[in-house]
Scaffold this active site. Structure first.
Site, PDB file in Angstrom:
ATOM      1  CB  CYS A 268      -0.466  91.401  60.406  1.00 44.21           C
ATOM      2  SG  CYS A 268       0.791  91.796  61.609  1.00 44.21           S
TER       3      CYS A 268
HETATM    4  C1  UGA Z   1       1.959  87.695  58.911  1.00 44.12           C
HETATM    5  C2  UGA Z   1       2.800  87.516  57.627  1.00 44.12           C
HETATM    6  O1  UGA Z   1       2.972  86.123  57.359  1.00 44.12           O
HETATM    7  C3  UGA Z   1       4.159  88.182  57.788  1.00 44.12           C
HETATM    8  O2  UGA Z   1       4.882  88.100  56.567  1.00 44.12           O
HETATM    9  C4  UGA Z   1       3.955  89.662  58.145  1.00 44.12           C
HETATM   10  O3  UGA Z   1       5.200  90.304  58.379  1.00 44.12           O
HETATM   11  C5  UGA Z   1       3.117  89.754  59.418  1.00 44.12           C
HETATM   12  O4  UGA Z   1       1.843  89.083  59.205  1.00 44.12           O
HETATM   13  C6  UGA Z   1       2.892  91.221  59.702  1.00 44.12           C
HETATM   14  O5  UGA Z   1       2.322  91.911  58.858  1.00 44.12           O
HETATM   15  O6  UGA Z   1       3.384  91.702  60.725  1.00 44.12           O
HETATM   16  P1  UGA Z   1       1.908  86.498  61.318  1.00 44.12           P
HETATM   17  O7  UGA Z   1       0.618  87.223  61.495  1.00 44.12           O
HETATM   18  O8  UGA Z   1       2.940  86.570  62.389  1.00 44.12           O
HETATM   19  O9  UGA Z   1       2.635  87.012  59.960  1.00 44.12           O
HETATM   20  O10 UGA Z   1       1.588  84.944  61.135  1.00 44.12           O
HETATM   21  P2  UGA Z   1       1.396  83.927  59.919  1.00 44.12           P
HETATM   22  O11 UGA Z   1       2.409  82.865  60.039  1.00 44.12           O
HETATM   23  O12 UGA Z   1       1.278  84.627  58.632  1.00 44.12           O
HETATM   24  O13 UGA Z   1      -0.029  83.258  60.284  1.00 44.12           O
HETATM   25  C7  UGA Z   1      -1.230  84.031  60.314  1.00 44.12           C
HETATM   26  C8  UGA Z   1      -2.423  83.134  60.542  1.00 44.12           C
HETATM   27  O14 UGA Z   1      -2.719  82.353  59.376  1.00 44.12           O
HETATM   28  C9  UGA Z   1      -2.279  82.121  61.686  1.00 44.12           C
HETATM   29  O15 UGA Z   1      -3.468  82.117  62.438  1.00 44.12           O
HETATM   30  C10 UGA Z   1      -2.092  80.796  60.971  1.00 44.12           C
HETATM   31  O16 UGA Z   1      -2.536  79.694  61.727  1.00 44.12           O
HETATM   32  C11 UGA Z   1      -2.960  81.008  59.739  1.00 44.12           C
HETATM   33  N1  UGA Z   1      -2.584  80.151  58.585  1.00 44.12           N
HETATM   34  C12 UGA Z   1      -1.338  80.235  58.038  1.00 44.12           C
HETATM   35  C13 UGA Z   1      -3.518  79.293  58.046  1.00 44.12           C
HETATM   36  O17 UGA Z   1      -4.672  79.203  58.504  1.00 44.12           O
HETATM   37  N2  UGA Z   1      -3.172  78.519  56.950  1.00 44.12           N
HETATM   38  C14 UGA Z   1      -1.947  78.581  56.401  1.00 44.12           C
HETATM   39  O18 UGA Z   1      -1.688  77.860  55.411  1.00 44.12           O
HETATM   40  C15 UGA Z   1      -1.007  79.464  56.953  1.00 44.12           C
END
Ligand code: UGA
Length: 428
Positions: A268
């Site tokens: 996403c």
């Molecule tokens: C993301 C959004 O968080 C959701 O709210 C949204 O609905 C979704 O995209 C979408 O548009 O469908 P998602 O991609 O499932 O959700 O995962 P996240 O938990 O947001 O993590 C995304 C990435 O960021 C991961 O690789 C994670 O490791 C990384 N991340 C997350 C970091 O590097 N640092 C952080 O502090 C948090």
């Protein structure tokens, strides 16, 4: 009480999780529609086609009862509500590919010809602002041969995260209802009413579409900014995890999405930011922050390799272990996983790769069939010259003596997860 007939078009994360969660309300009768026959078969066998905690147990309880999957759109002729949950992938130029949306709208429209009810169509797919108004509604009206007054249209973006999708669906921070007609506002509120005390925000269709993009852009910005601060901290020998914890204690900023590391992956953030940049450019804007968020994210995987080379020298013919292939923990999804550019670059440099992931190895085999996949971290670490930790899997927290089998105990964390003291961090 009469049942609410719900058809959900698209059996991906959003569609299947929405269908499964709504099936737990006993007044619903749900059909999930997808053109992928294999997926339909798996769902009707009470299994999820992808790993998502708790999803299988809901499917076990409700499939065959008030939840069924099908390739046919016929259920729409008796639907009270139709959810559009198909994918909106990116085109090579970063713009949004709306072909699945257009096909879905057209099939829904055709099926609505036989629907005599006042049906509500809810767009959950992430679509560029104005898409519902300018593309989806006109296709549905023209195919159904109905008047705008005979149908209701809502844009209701989904904010669930993979790996905690059920929990996020059941306990959202807010529910955004986009509609251009006041009378349409309450339909979803009645459906979601078993969700406790959640703030609803009523906005226009295009505002709801934009809230989704702006939210993902903001979350990704928090991560890239944390990574940039983390890169500076690394040069100054400052622990950026502690710094960002201190920063996040400010209520105006908040603790979440401030973890520095090897960058964000997933289906996403990158796609949505590219779509937003594309939309902005089409309207004469040049969004510099959004572009920088992506640039920082693309550079982080290279940094972990530079750090590795700094510690072990040339990686040619060296065995490098990758722990973690999924784009984050608790999912088998590898889309835009930061492991992919890391493995690709290491292979280009002549390294020999061994890898371990508790869930995502089968998916990664399709991308890199010729690297060594191992059943345990220890097997992957045997005689290794260096180890990169790429996913924040909980099971990595306790790794310790497993590192003893390495030839050279050089361990670098791309995500802060190890309790093991001898590791270096990408930003700490
Ligand atoms: C993301 C959004 O968080 C959701 O709210 C949204 O609905 C979704 O995209 C979408 O548009 O469908 P998602 O991609 O499932 O959700 O995962 P996240 O938990 O947001 O993590 C995304 C990435 O960021 C991961 O690789 C994670 O490791 C990384 N991340 C997350 C970091 O590097 N640092 C952080 O502090 C948090």
């Amino acid at each position: 009480m009469s049942k609410i007939n719900i058809s959900i078009v698209g059996a991906g994360y959003v569609g299947l999780v929405t269908g499964a969660c709504l099936s737990t309300h006993n007044n619903t009768n749900i059909k999930i529609i997808d053109t992928d026959k294999e997926k339909i078969k798996i769902i009707n066998n009470k299994k999820s086609p992808f790993y998502e905690p708790e999803l299988d147990s809901i499917l076990q309880k409700h499939v065959g009862k008030n939840l069924k999957a099908t390739t046919r759109f016929t259920s729409i002729s008796s639907a009270n509500i139709v959810f559009i949950c198909v994918g909106t992938p990116q085109n090579p130029d970063g713009s949004t590919n709306l072909s699945f949306i257009k096909n879905a709208a057209s099939s829904i429209g055709t099926a609505l010809q036989n629907n005599t009810l006042h049906c509500t169509i809810v767009v959950k797919s992430t679509v560029p602002p104005k898409t519902t108004e300018n593309i989806i509604i006109p296709i549905i009206l023209s195919e159904s041969r109905k008047l705008k007054s005979e149908l209701s249209f809502i844009m209701n973006p989904e904010f669930l995260r993979e790996g905690r999708a059920i929990e996020d669906f059941m306990n959202p921070d807010r529910i955004i209802i986009g509609t251009n007609k006041n009378s349409d506002k309450k339909v979803l509120e009645n459906l979601y009413n078993s969700l406790d005390m959640i703030p609803y925000l009523y906005v226009k269709l295009s505002e709801a579409e934009m809230i989704k993009y702006a939210s993902n852009a903001f979350l990704a910005t928090k991560i890239s900014l944390s990574n940039e601060i983390g890169n500076i901290c690394k040069k100054l020998n400052i622990n950026s995890n502690i710094v960002m914890t201190g920063v996040g204690l400010d209520n105006r900023i908040g603790q979440m999405f401030l973890k520095p590391g090897v960058g964000f992956g997933g289906s996403c953030f990158q796609k949505d930011i590219l779509a937003l940049i594309d939309t902005a450019k089409k309207h004469g804007e040049n969004p510099l922050i959004l572009q920088s968020v992506l640039d920082t994210n693309i550079a982080q995987p290279t940094r972990i390799i530079l750090l590795l080379e700094h510690l072990i020298g040339n990686v040619k013919d060296k065995k490098i272990t990758i722990l973690g292939l999924a784009f984050k923990n608790d999912t088998d999804d590898i889309r835009e996983s930061r492991s992919i550019p890391v493995i690709r670059e290491l292979l280009n440099k002549g390294a020999i790769i061994s890898a371990y992931d508790p869930m995502a190895m089968n998916n990664m085999k399709e991308q890199f069939p010729h690297i060594q996949y191992c059943d345990t971290p220890e097997e992957a670490l045997k005689n290794s010259d260096g180890c990169l930790v790429m996913t924040e899997w909980n099971e990595f927290y306790k790794l310790n003596k497993e590192f003893n089998v390495m030839k050279n105990k050089i361990i670098i964390e791309g995500r802060k997860i190890l309790s093991y003291k001898g590791a270096k961090g990408i930003c700490w």
